[in-house]
Design an enzyme around this catalytic site. Structure first.
Site, mmCIF file in Angstrom:
data_model
loop_
_atom_site.group_PDB
_atom_site.id
_atom_site.type_symbol
_atom_site.label_atom_id
_atom_site.label_comp_id
_atom_site.label_asym_id
_atom_site.label_seq_id
_atom_site.Cartn_x
_atom_site.Cartn_y
_atom_site.Cartn_z
ATOM 1 N N LYS A 146 -1.227 4.868 8.127
ATOM 2 C CA LYS A 146 -0.247 5.079 7.131
ATOM 3 C C LYS A 146 -1.866 5.522 5.532
ATOM 4 O O LYS A 146 -0.912 6.407 4.809
ATOM 5 C CB LYS A 146 0.310 3.790 6.985
ATOM 6 N N THR B 12 0.814 -1.203 0.116
ATOM 7 C CA THR B 12 -0.204 -0.462 0.547
ATOM 8 C C THR B 12 0.766 1.476 0.461
ATOM 9 O O THR B 12 0.887 1.956 0.851
ATOM 10 C CB THR B 12 -1.030 0.183 1.466
ATOM 11 N N LYS C 245 -7.045 1.749 -2.669
ATOM 12 C CA LYS C 245 -7.555 0.910 -1.380
ATOM 13 C C LYS C 245 -7.360 2.338 -0.507
ATOM 14 O O LYS C 245 -7.936 2.871 0.584
ATOM 15 C CB LYS C 245 -6.458 0.306 -1.599
#
Length: 319
Positions: free
Chosen positions: A253, A103, A178
């Site tokens: 994050k 990611t 995402k």
């Protein structure tokens, strides 16, 4: 998707065999794929070898004989450094499919894609949702960005590692999906947590609020699956003292990546930016080793704690 033993993808090189990558590589082996792997942590490489992954001496060695190279790394800078400075792209045979499941920032994903194509390869960004549990169970959801041909080539591998794969569009679209999804999740968890703390202050039991909201317009994944209070959803991390699940630093994050994209695109997203701030602070302090739903504890503390008429987290019912 169901796992497949179709070996038409040939040998898979897998770089990054940690908490996510290790189980993913093991599931590829279970599905009948030949996997060579590498990780900087000897213990991770040894664990993968026990699962049938053929250990390589280096990342470039894992890529040299591969038809598909999968990376699962902490951040975009690691992917880009490994691709070019680390010699991964140069080590691979022409036409190798590079599939990054990390990611990372959308811009980094696009840069990695362009670097792979310049080097004569194919590329796909395919971040995952489902966490460590989903990685082990082979029930991940993949969000893929890249060409249709590349996605089709990757599908047997995605099927072995996950339950669902969605082709979201061109390079970077998987990462975009995402971070947008996790921005929704982070905002939702804060909202659900604030509602439970408000309910506590008003003398409302956790179970009563859950019974109403889970069947009414307040229903969402953060409530019905990852409920931030113990009791109503026995499988939620709240019943295990907020052991992750989906760790708060990972949520921080992802929300940081979403905030970067918000600022770069000029989108008005006040809740997304505020959620990023709250989770960054939570992850740096008491939430460092907690599930992201543990942010309810911070909200409760900042609200003065649960009132005396309300039992605390043990069972969520009024005293």
């Amino acid at each position: 998707m169901s796992a497949s033993a179709d070996n038409g993808t040939g040998t898979v090189g897998f770089i990054g065999l940690g908490n996510m990558g290790g189980p993913m590589a093991a599931n590829l082996v279970k599905a009948g794929h030949r996997v060579t792997g590498f990780d900087l942590v000897p213990e991770a490489l040894a664990a993968a070898a026990e699962a049938g992954v053929e250990p390589a001496a280096s990342a470039t060695a894992a890529a040299a004989d591969a038809d598909v190279v999968i990376t699962m790394l902490p951040a975009g800078r690691h992917v880009l450094a490994l691709y070019e400075d680390g010699g991964l792209l140069a080590a691979a045979r022409p036409g190798t499919l590079f599939m990054d499941c990390s990611t990372i920032d959308v811009a980094d994903a696009r840069a990695a894609h362009e670097a792979a194509v310049r080097a004569g390869h194919q590329a796909l960004d395919a971040p995952v949702s489902g966490g460590v549990v989903g990685a082990g169970a082979g029930t991940l959801t993949f969000m893929a960005g890249g060409g249709a041909a590349e996605f089709a080539r990757a599908e047997p591998l995605l099927a072995a590692m996950g339950r669902k794969a969605v082709h979201c569009g061109a390079a970077g679209a998987g990462q975009a999906a995402k971070i947008c999804n996790n921005m929704i999740l982070g905002i939702s968890m804060i909202g659900v947590s604030e509602a439970f703390v408000l309910g506590e202050s008003l003398g409302l039991s956790h179970q009563a609020l859950y019974d109403v909201a889970s069947t009414a317009s307040g229903q969402c994944w953060a409530l019905s699956v990852n409920c931030p209070v113990p009791g109503p959803v026995p499988a939620s991390p709240a019943n295990r003292d907020y052991r992750p699940g989906f760790a708060a630093p990972l949520m921080a994050k992802d929300l940081g990546l979403a905030a970067n994209a918000v600022r770069a695109s000029g989108v008005q997203a006040e809740l997304g930016l505020r959620a990023a701030e709250l989770y960054a602070a939570f992850a740096e302090n008491e939430g460092a080793a907690q599930d992201f739903s543990g942010i309810i504890r911070t909200i409760r503390q900042q609200s003065g704690g649960a009132p005396k008429t309300q039992q605390t987290e043990q069972n969520g019912t009024p005293a």
